[in-house]
Scaffold this motif. Structure first.
Motif, PDB file in Angstrom:
ATOM      1  N   SER A  47      33.956   9.090 -28.610  1.00  0.00           N
ATOM      2  CA  SER A  47      35.172   8.958 -27.797  1.00  0.00           C
ATOM      3  C   SER A  47      35.495  10.331 -27.229  1.00  0.00           C
ATOM      4  O   SER A  47      34.800  11.304 -27.491  1.00  0.00           O
ATOM      5  N   ASP A  48      36.578  10.404 -26.472  1.00  0.00           N
ATOM      6  CA  ASP A  48      37.000  11.699 -25.935  1.00  0.00           C
ATOM      7  C   ASP A  48      37.436  12.650 -27.044  1.00  0.00           C
ATOM      8  O   ASP A  48      37.363  13.858 -26.890  1.00  0.00           O
ATOM      9  N   GLU A  49      37.891  12.098 -28.164  1.00  0.00           N
ATOM     10  CA  GLU A  49      38.433  12.926 -29.245  1.00  0.00           C
ATOM     11  C   GLU A  49      37.478  13.155 -30.407  1.00  0.00           C
ATOM     12  O   GLU A  49      37.653  14.104 -31.168  1.00  0.00           O
ATOM     13  N   ALA A  50      36.495  12.277 -30.612  1.00  0.00           N
ATOM     14  CA  ALA A  50      35.683  12.373 -31.822  1.00  0.00           C
ATOM     15  C   ALA A  50      34.312  11.743 -31.637  1.00  0.00           C
ATOM     16  O   ALA A  50      34.089  10.960 -30.712  1.00  0.00           O
ATOM     17  N   THR A  51      33.427  12.086 -32.552  1.00  0.00           N
ATOM     18  CA  THR A  51      32.124  11.445 -32.660  1.00  0.00           C
ATOM     19  C   THR A  51      31.944  11.025 -34.106  1.00  0.00           C
ATOM     20  O   THR A  51      32.203  11.807 -35.016  1.00  0.00           O
ATOM     21  N   ARG A  52      31.527   9.792 -34.314  1.00  0.00           N
ATOM     22  CA  ARG A  52      31.232   9.292 -35.659  1.00  0.00           C
ATOM     23  C   ARG A  52      29.804   8.758 -35.648  1.00  0.00           C
ATOM     24  O   ARG A  52      29.405   8.077 -34.711  1.00  0.00           O
ATOM     25  N   SER A  53      29.057   9.066 -36.703  1.00  0.00           N
ATOM     26  CA  SER A  53      27.649   8.674 -36.758  1.00  0.00           C
ATOM     27  C   SER A  53      27.324   8.021 -38.089  1.00  0.00           C
ATOM     28  O   SER A  53      27.817   8.449 -39.137  1.00  0.00           O
ATOM     29  N   THR A  54      26.470   7.007 -38.040  1.00  0.00           N
ATOM     30  CA  THR A  54      25.989   6.381 -39.263  1.00  0.00           C
ATOM     31  C   THR A  54      24.838   7.223 -39.814  1.00  0.00           C
ATOM     32  O   THR A  54      24.340   8.131 -39.152  1.00  0.00           O
ATOM     33  N   GLY A  55      24.395   6.871 -41.002  1.00  0.00           N
ATOM     34  CA  GLY A  55      23.135   7.409 -41.503  1.00  0.00           C
ATOM     35  C   GLY A  55      22.000   6.693 -40.787  1.00  0.00           C
ATOM     36  O   GLY A  55      22.218   5.905 -39.859  1.00  0.00           O
ATOM     37  N   TRP A  56      20.781   6.923 -41.232  1.00  0.00           N
ATOM     38  CA  TRP A  56      19.608   6.266 -40.645  1.00  0.00           C
ATOM     39  C   TRP A  56      19.532   4.861 -41.234  1.00  0.00           C
ATOM     40  O   TRP A  56      18.927   4.644 -42.273  1.00  0.00           O
ATOM     41  N   ILE A  57      20.180   3.893 -40.565  1.00  0.00           N
ATOM     42  CA  ILE A  57      20.359   2.551 -41.131  1.00  0.00           C
ATOM     43  C   ILE A  57      19.336   1.525 -40.653  1.00  0.00           C
ATOM     44  O   ILE A  57      19.311   0.412 -41.166  1.00  0.00           O
ATOM     45  N   PHE A  58      18.519   1.880 -39.690  1.00  0.00           N
ATOM     46  CA  PHE A  58      17.517   0.947 -39.173  1.00  0.00           C
ATOM     47  C   PHE A  58      16.118   1.482 -39.474  1.00  0.00           C
ATOM     48  O   PHE A  58      15.894   2.693 -39.434  1.00  0.00           O
ATOM     49  N   LEU A  59      15.198   0.581 -39.734  1.00  0.00           N
ATOM     50  CA  LEU A  59      13.788   0.931 -39.871  1.00  0.00           C
ATOM     51  C   LEU A  59      12.986  -0.241 -39.329  1.00  0.00           C
ATOM     52  O   LEU A  59      13.035  -1.350 -39.874  1.00  0.00           O
ATOM     53  N   GLU A  60      12.297  -0.007 -38.237  1.00  0.00           N
ATOM     54  CA  GLU A  60      11.549  -1.073 -37.560  1.00  0.00           C
ATOM     55  C   GLU A  60      10.160  -0.562 -37.189  1.00  0.00           C
ATOM     56  O   GLU A  60       9.867   0.630 -37.286  1.00  0.00           O
ATOM     57  N   TRP A  61       9.298  -1.472 -36.720  1.00  0.00           N
ATOM     58  CA  TRP A  61       7.929  -1.119 -36.356  1.00  0.00           C
ATOM     59  C   TRP A  61       7.831  -0.425 -35.009  1.00  0.00           C
ATOM     60  O   TRP A  61       6.882   0.321 -34.761  1.00  0.00           O
ATOM     61  N   SER A  62       8.776  -0.684 -34.096  1.00  0.00           N
ATOM     62  CA  SER A  62       8.693  -0.096 -32.759  1.00  0.00           C
ATOM     63  C   SER A  62      10.093   0.108 -32.186  1.00  0.00           C
ATOM     64  O   SER A  62      11.071  -0.451 -32.688  1.00  0.00           O
ATOM     65  N   GLU A  63      10.156   0.903 -31.125  1.00  0.00           N
ATOM     66  CA  GLU A  63      11.439   1.142 -30.458  1.00  0.00           C
ATOM     67  C   GLU A  63      11.986  -0.159 -29.872  1.00  0.00           C
ATOM     68  O   GLU A  63      13.190  -0.413 -29.931  1.00  0.00           O
ATOM     69  N   ILE A  64      11.114  -0.984 -29.337  1.00  0.00           N
ATOM     70  CA  ILE A  64      11.552  -2.259 -28.766  1.00  0.00           C
ATOM     71  C   ILE A  64      12.183  -3.134 -29.854  1.00  0.00           C
ATOM     72  O   ILE A  64      13.252  -3.717 -29.652  1.00  0.00           O
TER      73      ILE A  64
END
Length: 86
Positions: A47-64
């Motif tokens: 947002s204009d005021e903040a950034t919030r980030s998750t941990g590395w929550i996804f693991l898949e075989w490809s970017e698609i």
């Protein structure tokens, strides 16, 4: 002072949409990195005021597949993830 220096740099990743509620708008970004033969992913909410980030929550075989998995989340589920990061 350089005007560009006052603008915070966006976190890495692909902008995949926005979440809006009232006067608050969050840009949703998906960051993807190689994890051996797989790819890992995490979500950034900006947002204009903040950034919030998750941990590395996804693991898949490809970017698609990563993007397809991300697209399975509804806006309500994304709001719940964002609120859990507060």
């Amino acid at each position: 002072m350089d005007p560009q220096s006052a603008i915070p740099e966006a976190p890495p990743g692909r902008h995949l949409g926005d979440l809006a509620r009232g006067d608050t708008t969050w840009k949703v970004r998906l960051e993807i990195r190689a994890e051996g033969k797989l790819v890992g992913g995490r979500v950034h909410f900006v947002s204009d005021e903040a950034t919030r980030s998750t941990g590395w929550i996804f693991l898949e075989w490809s970017e698609i597949e990563m993007i397809q998995r991300f697209n399975e989340f509804s806006p309500i589920e994304l709001w719940k993830i964002l609120e859990s990061l507060a």
